[in-house]
Design an enzyme around this catalytic site. Structure first.
Site, short mmCIF file in Angstrom:
data_model
loop_
_atom_site.label_atom_id
_atom_site.label_comp_id
_atom_site.label_asym_id
_atom_site.label_seq_id
_atom_site.Cartn_x
_atom_site.Cartn_y
_atom_site.Cartn_z
N TYR A 64 28.00 43.14 47.60
CA TYR A 64 29.16 42.93 48.48
C TYR A 64 29.31 44.06 49.50
O TYR A 64 29.69 43.83 50.65
CB TYR A 64 30.45 42.80 47.65
CG TYR A 64 30.52 41.47 46.92
CD1 TYR A 64 30.98 40.33 47.58
CD2 TYR A 64 30.10 41.35 45.60
CE1 TYR A 64 31.03 39.11 46.92
CE2 TYR A 64 30.15 40.13 44.94
CZ TYR A 64 30.61 39.02 45.60
OH TYR A 64 30.65 37.81 44.98
N ASP A 73 39.76 43.51 39.79
CA ASP A 73 38.55 42.95 40.40
C ASP A 73 37.40 43.92 40.29
O ASP A 73 37.61 45.13 40.18
CB ASP A 73 38.80 42.59 41.87
CG ASP A 73 37.76 41.60 42.37
OD1 ASP A 73 37.90 40.41 42.08
OD2 ASP A 73 36.76 42.03 43.00
N ARG A 90 44.61 31.40 40.10
CA ARG A 90 45.27 30.41 40.95
C ARG A 90 45.45 29.01 40.40
O ARG A 90 46.11 28.20 41.01
CB ARG A 90 44.54 30.32 42.30
CG ARG A 90 44.77 31.54 43.16
CD ARG A 90 43.69 31.66 44.20
NE ARG A 90 42.41 31.80 43.52
CZ ARG A 90 41.25 31.90 44.16
NH1 ARG A 90 41.20 31.82 45.46
NH2 ARG A 90 40.14 32.05 43.48
N ARG A 101 52.01 35.17 43.61
CA ARG A 101 51.01 35.43 44.66
C ARG A 101 51.54 35.16 46.07
O ARG A 101 51.10 35.78 47.04
CB ARG A 101 49.78 34.57 44.35
CG ARG A 101 48.63 34.64 45.33
CD ARG A 101 47.86 35.95 45.23
NE ARG A 101 46.60 35.86 45.93
CZ ARG A 101 46.48 36.00 47.26
NH1 ARG A 101 47.53 36.26 48.00
NH2 ARG A 101 45.29 35.91 47.83
#
Ligand code: CP3
Length: 341
Positions: free
Chosen positions: A151, A73, A28, A37
Protein backbone atom coordinates in the site's frame (compact mmCIF):
# COMPACT_ATOMS: atom_id res chain seq x y z
CA UNK A 1 -10.28 -16.28 30.84
CA UNK A 2 -9.06 -19.77 31.63
CA UNK A 3 -12.01 -21.18 29.75
CA UNK A 4 -11.72 -19.25 26.52
CA UNK A 5 -12.70 -21.57 23.67
CA UNK A 6 -10.71 -19.45 21.27
CA UNK A 7 -7.49 -19.65 23.28
CA UNK A 8 -8.01 -23.37 23.92
CA UNK A 9 -8.57 -24.06 20.23
CA UNK A 10 -5.49 -22.00 19.33
CA UNK A 11 -3.54 -24.39 21.56
CA UNK A 12 -5.37 -27.47 20.21
CA UNK A 13 -7.01 -28.02 23.54
CA UNK A 14 -10.67 -27.43 22.81
CA UNK A 15 -12.90 -30.40 23.50
CA UNK A 16 -16.21 -28.61 23.04
CA UNK A 17 -17.94 -26.96 20.07
CA UNK A 18 -15.60 -24.79 17.99
CA UNK A 19 -15.16 -21.11 18.83
CA UNK A 20 -16.40 -18.59 16.26
CA UNK A 21 -15.40 -15.06 15.32
CA UNK A 22 -15.37 -13.40 11.88
CA UNK A 23 -12.71 -11.32 10.19
CA UNK A 24 -13.99 -7.72 9.95
CA UNK A 25 -16.75 -8.58 12.41
CA UNK A 26 -16.91 -4.93 13.48
CA UNK A 27 -17.83 -2.97 10.39
CA UNK A 28 -20.22 -1.66 7.82
CA UNK A 29 -22.66 -4.60 7.68
CA UNK A 30 -23.78 -3.59 11.20
CA UNK A 31 -26.46 -0.83 11.43
CA UNK A 32 -25.05 0.25 14.82
CA UNK A 33 -21.62 0.67 13.16
CA UNK A 34 -23.01 2.76 10.32
CA UNK A 35 -24.77 4.98 12.84
CA UNK A 36 -21.51 5.92 14.57
CA UNK A 37 -19.60 6.05 11.28
CA UNK A 38 -21.92 8.80 9.94
CA UNK A 39 -20.37 11.24 12.36
CA UNK A 40 -16.66 10.45 11.91
CA UNK A 41 -14.08 9.43 9.34
CA UNK A 42 -12.56 5.95 9.68
CA UNK A 43 -9.27 7.52 10.83
CA UNK A 44 -11.06 9.55 13.50
CA UNK A 45 -12.79 6.41 14.72
CA UNK A 46 -9.74 4.18 15.01
CA UNK A 47 -7.80 7.01 16.72
CA UNK A 48 -10.31 7.39 19.54
CA UNK A 49 -10.08 4.73 22.31
CA UNK A 50 -13.70 5.24 23.45
CA UNK A 51 -15.00 4.76 19.91
CA UNK A 52 -12.65 1.82 19.30
CA UNK A 53 -13.97 0.16 22.44
CA UNK A 54 -17.59 0.75 21.47
CA UNK A 55 -17.12 -0.54 17.90
CA UNK A 56 -15.04 -3.57 18.94
CA UNK A 57 -17.79 -4.61 21.35
CA UNK A 58 -20.73 -4.07 18.95
CA UNK A 59 -20.54 -7.52 17.28
CA UNK A 60 -19.84 -9.16 20.67
CA UNK A 61 -23.02 -7.70 22.14
CA UNK A 62 -25.09 -8.59 19.10
CA UNK A 63 -23.82 -12.09 18.25
CA UNK A 64 -21.84 -13.34 21.26
CA UNK A 65 -18.68 -14.15 19.32
CA UNK A 66 -15.96 -16.08 21.16
CA UNK A 67 -13.25 -13.47 20.56
CA UNK A 68 -13.07 -9.73 20.01
CA UNK A 69 -10.66 -8.23 17.49
CA UNK A 70 -9.34 -4.74 18.02
CA UNK A 71 -11.04 -2.25 15.72
CA UNK A 72 -8.12 -0.67 13.89
CA UNK A 73 -6.28 -1.15 10.62
CA UNK A 74 -3.07 -2.65 9.30
CA UNK A 75 -2.15 0.77 7.87
CA UNK A 76 -1.55 2.39 11.28
CA UNK A 77 2.10 1.26 11.55
CA UNK A 78 3.25 3.54 8.68
CA UNK A 79 2.32 6.51 10.92
CA UNK A 80 5.48 5.73 12.88
CA UNK A 81 7.52 6.60 9.75
CA UNK A 82 5.57 9.80 9.13
CA UNK A 83 3.38 8.15 6.48
CA UNK A 84 -0.41 8.43 6.77
CA UNK A 85 -3.36 6.95 4.93
CA UNK A 86 -6.71 8.49 4.12
CA UNK A 87 -9.50 5.96 3.74
CA UNK A 88 -11.57 7.14 0.82
CA UNK A 89 -15.02 5.73 0.04
CA UNK A 90 -14.91 3.39 -2.99
CA UNK A 91 -11.20 4.12 -3.54
CA UNK A 92 -9.80 2.56 -0.37
CA UNK A 93 -6.66 3.58 1.51
CA UNK A 94 -4.66 6.37 -0.11
CA UNK A 95 -1.24 7.57 1.02
CA UNK A 96 -1.30 11.26 1.97
CA UNK A 97 2.43 11.78 1.44
CA UNK A 98 4.46 11.23 -1.72
CA UNK A 99 5.26 7.67 -2.79
CA UNK A 100 8.38 8.74 -4.68
CA UNK A 101 11.03 6.11 -4.05
CA UNK A 102 13.69 8.63 -2.83
CA UNK A 103 11.15 10.10 -0.40
CA UNK A 104 10.17 6.63 0.87
CA UNK A 105 13.83 5.63 1.16
CA UNK A 106 14.44 8.68 3.30
CA UNK A 107 11.32 8.05 5.46
CA UNK A 108 12.40 4.50 6.19
CA UNK A 109 16.01 5.38 6.94
CA UNK A 110 14.94 7.50 9.93
CA UNK A 111 14.09 5.96 13.31
CA UNK A 112 10.39 5.13 13.67
CA UNK A 113 8.27 6.70 16.39
CA UNK A 114 5.65 4.39 17.89
CA UNK A 115 4.19 7.16 20.04
CA UNK A 116 2.24 7.96 16.85
CA UNK A 117 0.39 4.66 17.47
CA UNK A 118 -0.24 5.32 21.16
CA UNK A 119 -4.00 5.49 20.54
CA UNK A 120 -3.89 1.77 19.66
CA UNK A 121 -2.25 0.83 22.95
CA UNK A 122 -4.66 3.10 24.86
CA UNK A 123 -7.58 1.44 23.07
CA UNK A 124 -6.35 -2.03 24.07
CA UNK A 125 -6.06 -0.91 27.70
CA UNK A 126 -9.58 0.51 27.71
CA UNK A 127 -11.01 -2.59 26.04
CA UNK A 128 -9.34 -4.85 28.57
CA UNK A 129 -11.25 -3.02 31.30
CA UNK A 130 -14.55 -3.67 29.53
CA UNK A 131 -13.96 -7.23 28.36
CA UNK A 132 -13.98 -9.28 31.61
CA UNK A 133 -17.80 -9.30 31.71
CA UNK A 134 -17.87 -10.99 28.30
CA UNK A 135 -15.22 -13.56 29.26
CA UNK A 136 -13.62 -13.53 25.83
CA UNK A 137 -10.08 -12.75 24.68
CA UNK A 138 -8.95 -9.75 22.66
CA UNK A 139 -7.09 -10.36 19.41
CA UNK A 140 -4.53 -7.74 18.43
CA UNK A 141 -3.08 -7.65 14.94
CA UNK A 142 -0.70 -6.19 12.41
CA UNK A 143 -0.22 -6.43 8.69
CA UNK A 144 2.79 -8.35 7.48
CA UNK A 145 5.53 -6.01 6.23
CA UNK A 146 5.05 -7.04 2.58
CA UNK A 147 1.31 -6.32 2.56
CA UNK A 148 1.80 -2.97 4.33
CA UNK A 149 4.66 -2.08 1.95
CA UNK A 150 2.36 -2.82 -1.01
CA UNK A 151 0.00 0.00 0.00
CA UNK A 152 2.83 2.41 0.83
CA UNK A 153 4.77 1.89 -2.40
CA UNK A 154 1.72 1.83 -4.64
CA UNK A 155 0.19 4.72 -2.67
CA UNK A 156 -3.28 3.19 -2.92
CA UNK A 157 -5.21 -0.08 -3.33
CA UNK A 158 -4.57 -2.19 -6.38
CA UNK A 159 -5.18 -5.75 -7.52
CA UNK A 160 -1.70 -6.18 -8.99
CA UNK A 161 0.53 -3.57 -7.28
CA UNK A 162 2.67 -2.91 -10.39
CA UNK A 163 5.13 -0.53 -8.64
CA UNK A 164 5.88 -3.18 -6.02
CA UNK A 165 6.27 -5.96 -8.58
CA UNK A 166 8.59 -3.71 -10.54
CA UNK A 167 10.70 -3.10 -7.44
CA UNK A 168 11.02 -6.84 -6.86
CA UNK A 169 12.56 -7.10 -10.32
CA UNK A 170 14.64 -3.93 -10.50
CA UNK A 171 15.26 -2.51 -7.03
CA UNK A 172 14.99 -5.31 -4.50
CA UNK A 173 17.62 -3.65 -2.32
CA UNK A 174 15.38 -0.66 -1.59
CA UNK A 175 12.38 -2.92 -1.13
CA UNK A 176 14.31 -4.98 1.42
CA UNK A 177 15.36 -1.84 3.29
CA UNK A 178 11.68 -0.82 3.55
CA UNK A 179 10.62 -4.32 4.61
CA UNK A 180 13.39 -4.46 7.16
CA UNK A 181 12.38 -1.17 8.78
CA UNK A 182 8.68 -2.15 8.73
CA UNK A 183 9.54 -5.49 10.35
CA UNK A 184 11.34 -3.81 13.26
CA UNK A 185 8.50 -1.34 13.77
CA UNK A 186 5.88 -4.12 13.53
CA UNK A 187 7.66 -6.16 16.20
CA UNK A 188 7.67 -3.20 18.60
CA UNK A 189 4.10 -2.34 17.66
CA UNK A 190 2.94 -5.88 18.49
CA UNK A 191 4.94 -5.95 21.71
CA UNK A 192 3.19 -2.67 22.58
CA UNK A 193 -0.20 -4.32 22.00
CA UNK A 194 0.80 -7.35 24.08
CA UNK A 195 2.01 -5.15 26.94
CA UNK A 196 -1.26 -3.21 26.75
CA UNK A 197 -3.13 -6.50 27.18
CA UNK A 198 -4.07 -8.34 23.94
CA UNK A 199 -4.45 -12.09 24.45
CA UNK A 200 -3.56 -13.23 20.94
CA UNK A 201 -2.12 -11.86 17.70
CA UNK A 202 -3.20 -12.27 14.10
CA UNK A 203 -0.92 -11.34 11.22
CA UNK A 204 -2.60 -10.37 7.95
CA UNK A 205 -0.71 -11.00 4.72
CA UNK A 206 -3.40 -10.45 2.13
CA UNK A 207 -1.02 -9.59 -0.70
CA UNK A 208 1.38 -12.50 -0.24
CA UNK A 209 -0.75 -13.96 -3.06
CA UNK A 210 1.24 -11.79 -5.49
CA UNK A 211 4.39 -13.77 -4.72
CA UNK A 212 5.60 -17.10 -6.03
CA UNK A 213 7.88 -19.63 -4.35
CA UNK A 214 11.26 -17.93 -4.05
CA UNK A 215 9.80 -14.43 -3.89
CA UNK A 216 7.37 -15.58 -1.22
CA UNK A 217 10.31 -16.66 0.94
CA UNK A 218 12.44 -13.60 0.24
CA UNK A 219 9.90 -10.80 0.44
CA UNK A 220 7.41 -11.95 3.02
CA UNK A 221 8.12 -15.30 4.71
CA UNK A 222 11.50 -14.33 6.12
CA UNK A 223 10.10 -11.12 7.62
CA UNK A 224 7.12 -12.94 9.13
CA UNK A 225 9.58 -15.40 10.62
CA UNK A 226 11.49 -12.54 12.28
CA UNK A 227 8.27 -11.17 13.76
CA UNK A 228 7.17 -14.57 15.09
CA UNK A 229 10.61 -15.29 16.54
CA UNK A 230 10.64 -11.95 18.35
CA UNK A 231 7.24 -12.71 19.92
CA UNK A 232 8.15 -16.18 21.24
CA UNK A 233 9.14 -14.85 24.71
CA UNK A 234 5.64 -13.37 25.11
CA UNK A 235 4.05 -16.82 24.79
CA UNK A 236 0.91 -15.63 23.03
CA UNK A 237 -0.96 -17.49 20.26
CA UNK A 238 -0.17 -16.23 16.76
CA UNK A 239 -2.39 -16.73 13.72
CA UNK A 240 -1.15 -16.12 10.19
CA UNK A 241 -3.73 -15.32 7.51
CA UNK A 242 -2.94 -14.86 3.86
CA UNK A 243 -4.89 -15.30 0.65
CA UNK A 244 -4.08 -18.34 -1.53
CA UNK A 245 -3.46 -20.60 1.45
CA UNK A 246 -2.92 -23.59 -0.83
CA UNK A 247 0.28 -22.15 -2.28
CA UNK A 248 1.94 -21.35 1.05
CA UNK A 249 0.62 -23.66 3.73
CA UNK A 250 3.47 -26.16 3.45
CA UNK A 251 5.99 -23.39 4.08
CA UNK A 252 3.88 -21.76 6.81
CA UNK A 253 3.90 -24.90 8.96
CA UNK A 254 7.59 -24.22 9.60
CA UNK A 255 6.90 -20.90 11.33
CA UNK A 256 6.70 -20.63 15.12
CA UNK A 257 2.97 -19.88 14.95
CA UNK A 258 -0.10 -21.56 16.45
CA UNK A 259 -2.88 -21.12 13.91
CA UNK A 260 -3.07 -20.96 10.14
CA UNK A 261 -5.95 -18.99 8.63
CA UNK A 262 -7.33 -20.94 5.69
CA UNK A 263 -9.02 -19.14 2.79
CA UNK A 264 -12.15 -20.43 1.04
CA UNK A 265 -10.18 -21.99 -1.80
CA UNK A 266 -8.59 -24.80 0.14
CA UNK A 267 -10.54 -27.42 2.07
CA UNK A 268 -9.97 -27.62 5.81
CA UNK A 269 -9.55 -31.34 5.40
CA UNK A 270 -6.64 -30.88 2.99
CA UNK A 271 -5.16 -28.20 5.25
CA UNK A 272 -5.37 -30.57 8.23
CA UNK A 273 -3.57 -33.28 6.23
CA UNK A 274 -0.72 -30.90 5.49
CA UNK A 275 -0.24 -29.33 8.91
CA UNK A 276 -0.71 -32.61 10.78
CA UNK A 277 -1.48 -32.17 14.45
CA UNK A 278 1.10 -29.49 15.13
CA UNK A 279 -1.02 -26.42 14.36
CA UNK A 280 -4.58 -25.17 14.69
CA UNK A 281 -6.69 -24.10 11.72
CA UNK A 282 -9.03 -21.13 11.33
CA UNK A 283 -11.54 -20.61 8.55
CA UNK A 284 -12.92 -20.91 5.99
CA UNK A 285 -16.52 -20.13 5.01
CA UNK A 286 -16.63 -18.15 1.77
CA UNK A 287 -17.94 -14.67 2.77
CA UNK A 288 -19.94 -14.54 -0.49
CA UNK A 289 -22.12 -17.39 0.80
CA UNK A 290 -23.46 -15.03 3.47
CA UNK A 291 -25.01 -12.99 0.65
CA UNK A 292 -26.84 -15.87 -0.99
CA UNK A 293 -29.68 -18.23 -0.16
CA UNK A 294 -29.94 -19.79 3.26
CA UNK A 295 -29.99 -23.40 2.07
CA UNK A 296 -26.60 -23.17 0.39
CA UNK A 297 -25.23 -21.30 3.40
CA UNK A 298 -26.52 -23.95 5.82
CA UNK A 299 -25.14 -26.74 3.70
CA UNK A 300 -21.67 -25.26 3.64
CA UNK A 301 -21.60 -24.44 7.37
CA UNK A 302 -22.71 -28.02 8.11
CA UNK A 303 -20.03 -29.32 5.81
CA UNK A 304 -17.33 -27.36 7.66
CA UNK A 305 -18.66 -28.41 11.06
CA UNK A 306 -18.77 -32.08 10.04
CA UNK A 307 -15.30 -31.98 8.53
CA UNK A 308 -13.83 -30.45 11.69
CA UNK A 309 -15.95 -32.33 14.22
CA UNK A 310 -13.85 -33.36 17.24
CA UNK A 311 -10.86 -31.35 15.96
CA UNK A 312 -9.46 -29.78 19.12
CA UNK A 313 -7.61 -27.10 17.13
CA UNK A 314 -10.32 -25.56 14.96
CA UNK A 315 -11.59 -21.97 15.02
CA UNK A 316 -14.64 -21.21 12.86
CA UNK A 317 -14.21 -18.08 10.73
CA UNK A 318 -14.60 -16.85 7.17
CA UNK A 319 -12.12 -17.36 4.35
CA UNK A 320 -11.73 -13.55 4.17
CA UNK A 321 -13.39 -10.46 5.68
CA UNK A 322 -17.16 -10.20 5.98
CA UNK A 323 -18.71 -8.14 3.16
CA UNK A 324 -20.49 -4.85 3.94
CA UNK A 325 -23.73 -6.02 2.25
CA UNK A 326 -24.05 -9.11 4.49
CA UNK A 327 -27.56 -9.51 6.00
CA UNK A 328 -27.51 -9.69 9.81
CA UNK A 329 -29.85 -12.70 9.84
CA UNK A 330 -27.33 -14.78 7.88
CA UNK A 331 -24.65 -14.02 10.46
CA UNK A 332 -27.13 -15.03 13.18
CA UNK A 333 -27.79 -18.28 11.35
CA UNK A 334 -24.09 -19.15 11.13
CA UNK A 335 -23.42 -18.27 14.79
CA UNK A 336 -26.42 -20.37 15.82
CA UNK A 337 -25.27 -23.38 13.86
CA UNK A 338 -21.73 -23.22 15.24
CA UNK A 339 -22.91 -22.71 18.82
CA UNK A 340 -25.20 -25.71 18.56
CA UNK A 341 -22.61 -27.95 16.93
O1 CP3 B 1 -11.21 -7.82 11.51
C1 CP3 B 1 -11.53 -6.74 12.05
O2 CP3 B 1 -12.72 -6.36 12.16
C2 CP3 B 1 -10.45 -5.89 12.68
C3 CP3 B 1 -10.16 -4.62 12.08
C4 CP3 B 1 -9.54 -4.62 10.71
C5 CP3 B 1 -9.90 -3.71 9.68
N1 CP3 B 1 -9.07 -3.92 8.62
C6 CP3 B 1 -10.96 -2.70 9.79
C7 CP3 B 1 -11.31 -1.88 8.62
C8 CP3 B 1 -8.51 -5.41 10.21
C9 CP3 B 1 -7.78 -6.57 10.87
C10 CP3 B 1 -8.21 -4.95 8.90
C11 CP3 B 1 -7.15 -5.55 8.08
C12 CP3 B 1 -6.82 -4.97 6.79
N2 CP3 B 1 -6.91 -3.66 6.42
C13 CP3 B 1 -6.29 -5.69 5.70
C14 CP3 B 1 -5.93 -7.16 5.71
C15 CP3 B 1 -7.08 -8.08 5.66
C16 CP3 B 1 -8.04 -7.95 4.54
O3 CP3 B 1 -9.24 -7.86 4.83
O4 CP3 B 1 -7.64 -7.99 3.37
C17 CP3 B 1 -6.08 -4.79 4.65
C18 CP3 B 1 -5.55 -5.12 3.29
C19 CP3 B 1 -6.47 -3.49 5.13
C20 CP3 B 1 -6.39 -2.20 4.42
C21 CP3 B 1 -7.71 -1.58 4.28
N3 CP3 B 1 -8.42 -0.95 5.29
C22 CP3 B 1 -8.49 -1.50 3.11
C23 CP3 B 1 -8.10 -2.09 1.77
C24 CP3 B 1 -9.66 -0.79 3.44
C25 CP3 B 1 -10.70 -0.31 2.49
C26 CP3 B 1 -11.57 -1.38 2.00
C27 CP3 B 1 -12.71 -1.56 2.91
O5 CP3 B 1 -13.01 -2.71 3.26
O6 CP3 B 1 -13.31 -0.54 3.25
C28 CP3 B 1 -9.61 -0.50 4.82
C29 CP3 B 1 -10.64 0.18 5.63
C30 CP3 B 1 -11.21 -0.59 6.79
N4 CP3 B 1 -10.49 -1.36 7.66
C31 CP3 B 1 -12.58 -0.61 7.20
C32 CP3 B 1 -12.64 -1.40 8.36
C33 CP3 B 1 -13.85 -1.70 9.22
C34 CP3 B 1 -13.72 0.15 6.56
C35 CP3 B 1 -13.84 1.43 7.28
C36 CP3 B 1 -15.08 2.19 6.99
O7 CP3 B 1 -15.21 2.74 5.89
O8 CP3 B 1 -15.91 2.30 7.91
Amino acid sequence: MKHSRYLNAAKQQNNERPPIWLMRQAGRYLPEYKKVRQHYTFTEMISNPEIVTEITLQPIKRFGFDAAILYSDILVVPNSFGLHFDFIEKKGPTLKESNDIPFLKDSFSKPYDLSTCQFVFDSVKLLKQELPQYEIPLIGFAGCPFTVACYIIEGHSSKTFPRVMNMIKHDSKTLHSILDALTKATIDYLIGQIKAGVDAIQLFDTWACLLESENYINFTYRYIEQICQALIPYNIPITLFSKNTKAYINQQTELPINVIGVDAFMSLQDARKIVGTTLSLQGNLNPELLLGDKDTLKKEVSHILTTMKDDSGFIFNLGHGILPTTPIENVELVVDMVKNA
